[in-house]
Write an enzyme that holds these catalytic residues in place. Structure first.
Site, mmCIF file in Angstrom:
data_model
loop_
_atom_site.group_PDB
_atom_site.id
_atom_site.type_symbol
_atom_site.label_atom_id
_atom_site.label_comp_id
_atom_site.label_asym_id
_atom_site.label_seq_id
_atom_site.Cartn_x
_atom_site.Cartn_y
_atom_site.Cartn_z
ATOM 1 N N ARG A 128 -40.315 20.203 -70.616
ATOM 2 C CA ARG A 128 -41.849 20.037 -70.559
ATOM 3 C C ARG A 128 -42.359 21.468 -70.685
ATOM 4 N NH1 ARG A 128 -43.073 17.772 -65.168
ATOM 5 N NH2 ARG A 128 -42.683 16.152 -65.908
ATOM 6 N N ARG A 242 -44.840 20.792 -52.769
ATOM 7 C CA ARG A 242 -44.568 19.650 -53.693
ATOM 8 C C ARG A 242 -45.305 20.033 -55.073
ATOM 9 N NH1 ARG A 242 -42.984 15.378 -55.631
ATOM 10 N NH2 ARG A 242 -42.772 13.361 -54.602
ATOM 11 N N LYS A 243 -45.314 19.270 -56.068
ATOM 12 C CA LYS A 243 -45.993 19.755 -57.334
ATOM 13 C C LYS A 243 -47.415 19.748 -56.977
ATOM 14 C CE LYS A 243 -46.513 14.960 -59.115
ATOM 15 N NZ LYS A 243 -46.400 14.031 -60.101
ATOM 16 N N GLY A 500 -43.695 3.163 -65.435
ATOM 17 C CA GLY A 500 -42.056 2.467 -65.130
ATOM 18 C C GLY A 500 -41.954 2.325 -63.781
ATOM 19 N N CYS A 505 -46.461 8.169 -63.349
ATOM 20 C CA CYS A 505 -46.714 9.237 -64.252
ATOM 21 C C CYS A 505 -47.512 8.515 -65.126
ATOM 22 C CB CYS A 505 -45.422 9.632 -65.023
ATOM 23 S SG CYS A 505 -44.400 10.349 -63.864
ATOM 24 N N GLY A 506 -47.873 7.236 -65.423
ATOM 25 C CA GLY A 506 -48.727 6.713 -66.393
ATOM 26 C C GLY A 506 -49.959 6.631 -65.725
#
Length: 582
Positions: A128, A242-243, A500, A505-506
């Site tokens: 990424r 975390r992110k 998924g 993430c979607g």
């Protein structure tokens, strides 16, 4: 002015500014009362040692496994001290023989943007990048194409929901050379995974939009430069709990989705000065999704970076590191209360103070979100931009080469990625539009005028590559949409997102219709791939998150259900049946 400051031109004044308001549809987002916070809770939990920030000994009880991995070995050493070169020269058998090196390839390499596909593509990695504002060049695109081309069927690229490139198929021995090649074309993959700041998102039409509020590119570029220390590595902010996501808003359309970012800069004037009001805490996770809330703070354009630094340091210093599902920044905001959190940010500002939010927000609340696919005039006379559809964001090497050629031949060698996984070709002379639109790539797969349901279709990686995904998403999203279009006709865009797994993430929670992968039971009670269906997500000034409509629907049964949803809630009509049908 602080050492991080930089001067920007003040944008043209906007007449009749209107305030952007968050929907109250998710009452759990904001604390209902001000918690009582003991002063000991505000003691930083991290300290600097040998140039890196580490968790203090007294706070290491009950920490999650990822925190233990960080303590055992500093991930940034793989980049900043050349550890990646040693790792790349080891065989996979050698790597697997030690927990330390096994954790290197499965966890620590994510600090370099490398994600091991252990479950489905053992020994191969997704890489990424950092691509502030989604702006990429033809040279960068060609280089990425050259990387994935050597991996044959295992190599491909994706446009992500954060205006970013991800490339697939990478093998570990190639990584040092790939990192060198990225640097040569002005790219980096550094600090793009795990407990780091994700790609800074901005207006995909920045600088070319006749209706833009402010050009977001200078800000997103500065944010990316600060976050990675100009691609050299910034260990002061690589040990977050975390992110963390950030965006800068430059359009009335809110293409940047401020309500789902940890920090969003909302353009606002104050006392004749241009700057930003701030939203904080938006995030998605399997256990909780929350919209960002106002920080009640305004910063001038000069203080975009000092503010970002102060928020990150607050989160780094005070965030909890136990249950990973409760370590995103909104959990800290809930615990401290917004005023205490704000005061902690204020302490970390260069002048130890923050101005209160401005009432002169510049985003027009009633603005109707525009479609950016197709041909549109730019603010520059005689030029247009062309938005092209990339089906569920997936691109092959030869297609990337063609896009690079097209960008050079018809534009200025620039491409813009969007959070809807599509691509914009800017700066096309109007005299060249006809020839561009007749290019085989645009006539075939990457159409500027896809069907209404296809143009806003989004899908995460799915279990083709991702070990966490429960179902296949990309091809299924295309197939289900194609079949639904045979059943019903829609007259306006309906945003359908596929993800998924519950990590989302979607981003199904911001979709009109969302599909989250799960296991379901068919009519015979047999386990099969399925989805939870979400309905009613809104984006823009009246944003709110979608809610579950129907759980555990087998994927094979989706088409009639989706068609029915479109008719009931989105004004679709059944297509005429063939003569003689009942």
């Amino acid at each position: 002015m602080s050492s991080f400051s930089v001067r920007f031109l003040t944008p043209p004044s906007i007449t009749r500014p209107k305030t952007w308001l968050l929907s109250a549809a998710t009452p759990s987002v904001a604390p209902v009362s001000t918690p009582q916070v003991d002063s000991s809770r505000l003691e930083p939990r991290v300290e600097e040692k040998d140039g890196y920030w580490v968790l203090k000994e007294e706070y290491r009880g009950g920490i999650n496994p990822q925190e233990k991995v960080k303590i055992q070995k500093e991930p940034m050493k793989l980049f900043m001290e050349g550890g990646i070169n040693d790792l790349a020269n080891m065989s996979l058998e050698e790597i697997e023989s030690s927990k330390l090196t096994k954790d290197d390839i499965d966890v620590r390499l994510k600090w370099l943007g490398l994600f091991h596909r252990r479950k489905h593509h053992y020994g191969r990695f997704m890489m990424r990048l950092k691509l502030p504002n989604g702006v990429t060049t033809s040279a960068q695109t060609r280089y990425l194409a050259s990387v994935i081309k050597k991996y044959g069927k295992d190599g491909c690229a994706d446009v992500t929901t954060r205006q970013n490139w991800q490339i697939r198929g990478v093998t570990l021995p190639d990584v040092p050379e790939i990192l060198k090649g990225l640097a040569e074309v002005g790219l980096t993959s550094l600090q793009s995974g795990m407990d780091n700041v994700r790609n800074p998102v901005g207006n995909p039409l920045a600088g070319i939009d006749p209706d833009e509020i402010v050009d977001t590119r200078p800000y997103t570029n500065l944010l990316s430069q600060f976050i990675t220390a100009n691609s050299l590595g910034n260990p002061t902010i690589t040990n977050l709990p975390r992110k963390w996501n950030v965006c800068v808003i430059g359009s009335h359309d809110l293409f940047e989705h401020p309500h789902i970012n940890d920090l969003a800069y909302m353009p606002a004037n104050k006392d004749g000065r241009f700057g930003f009001n701030l939203l904080v805490g938006g995030f998605f996770s399997p256990k909780r999704c929350a919209e960002a809330v106002p920080l009640d703070a305004w910063v001038s354009a000069d203080d975009v970076i000092p503010l970002c630094k102060a928020v990150l340091e607050t989160y780094r210093d005070l965030g909890t590191r136990g249950n990973r599902q409760k370590t995103r920044m909104m959990w800290l905001i809930d615990e401290l209360g917004i005023e205490v959190f704000r005061s902690e940010v204020e302490k970390r500002m260069p002048e130890k103070k923050l101005e209160r939010a401005s009432k002169e927000e510049l985003v027009q609340k009633q603005w109707e979100r525009r479609d950016i696919l197709g041909v549109h005039p730019q603010k520059q006379e005689g030029l247009s931009y062309v938005g092209i559809h990339v089906p569920v964001g997936r691109i092959q090497a030869d297609e990337m080469d063609e896009l690079a050629r097209i960008a050079d031949e018809y534009g200025t060698g620039e491409l813009r990625l969007t959070v809807e996984q599509n691509i914009i070709i800017p700066n096309v002379e109007n005299s060249k539009l006809e020839a561009l639109l007749n290019e085989p790539l645009l006539k075939d797969k990457f159409s500027p005028e896809p069907s209404i349901l296809m143009k806003t279709l989004v899908a995460c990686t799915g279990n083709q590559f991702c070990g966490q995904a429960i179902i296949e998403t990309k091809q299924r999203a295309l197939k289900v949409t194609e079949e639904v279009e045979r059943h019903v006709a829609v007259s306006k865009p309906v945003r359908m997102h596929w993800t998924g797994c519950p990590n989302t993430c979607g981003q199904v929670q911001v979709a009109d219709i969302g599909f989250m992968g799960c296991m379901a039971r068919d009519e015979n009670g047999k386990a099969t791939e399925g989805v939870d269906i979400f309905l009613g997500g809104r984006i823009g000034s009246d944003s709110h998150l979608a809610e579950v409509y129907k759980k555990a629907v087998p994927c094979k049964d989706l088409v009639p259900i989706v068609a029915d949803i479109l008719v009931k809630y989105f004004g679709a009509v059944q297509r005429n049946r063939e003569e003689g049908d009942d």
